[in-house]
Design an enzyme around this catalytic site. Structure first.
Site: not given
Length: 214
Positions: A149, A151, A156
């Site tokens: 779940h 996000k 870099d």
């Protein structure tokens, strides 16, 4: 006299130029601290993608009717397109074609892209995961009953993009969502460590498709 005045004016101009350069350098050196709130109105990101694909090339007008102004989505895309070496994505759901195009462009440009996603949501209608895989981007997914779940994205290994936003057109255009973009080594390291843990755990070499017989 006149020579002294001219010399004074030249010195003043040089001082202003030096100050402007110093301010510009300071702004460049400042770590990113940005909060994006959604929903974001629909916008055209063709100019952003074109500039990233061919820096310095003359801009070509896009025939689509969408405005190309500054929006939460365009800012998110701009942050992603700043990647030069690596982009690590850990996303529950990814169905926004515009964000997928930005990720594909980075991959074509030689940026190392890795994507971790949720097994149950990667196959839903409109998911961009198959397209990204087809483009040659490394994708790994969970093999467990709970959702993957997270996000977040790491650009870099120095910039963290995280928040409540699923990378779906529905969420971007309709939902109240937040995204935090920060360059903070301590936070980036914590999320990078979590990404590496998940990436190794979801290595296909570790999958067990058949339960062991007792």
């Amino acid at each position: 006299g006149a020579a002294g005045a001219a010399r004074g004016a030249a010195l003043a101009a040089a001082a202003l130029t030096a100050l402007a350069l110093a301010v510009a350098a300071w702004r460049r050196a400042r770590p990113v601290r940005e909060v994006l709130f959604f929903p974001s109105r629909p916008c055209c990101i063709e100019a952003l993608l074109a500039e990233a694909a061919e820096p310095g090339a003359p801009a070509r007008p896009c025939p689509c009717p969408l405005p190309s102004g500054d929006t939460a989505l365009s800012r998110l895309v701009r942050r992603l397109l700043s990647a030069r070496r690596s982009l690590d994505l850990c996303l529950f759901s990814f169905s926004c074609p515009q964000l997928a195009r930005a990720v594909q462009l980075l991959h074509r440009r030689g940026v190392r892209v890795r994507l971790v996603t949720d097994a149950q949501f990667m196959g839903l209608h409109g998911s961009q995961i198959g397209r990204l895989r087809h483009a040659g981007i490394q994708v790994r997914h969970d093999q467990h009953s709970g959702y993957m779940h997270h996000k977040f994205a790491i650009v870099d290994r120095r910039m963290l993009i995280t928040g409540s936003l699923n990378w779906t057109t529905q969420a971007i255009q309709n939902n109240r969502e937040n995204v935090l973009v920060v360059e903070d080594a301590e936070y980036v390291k914590a999320f990078q460590d979590e990404f590496e843990r998940i990436w190794e755990e979801y290595n296909p070499a570790n999958y067990s498709f058949f339960p062991e017989r007792r």
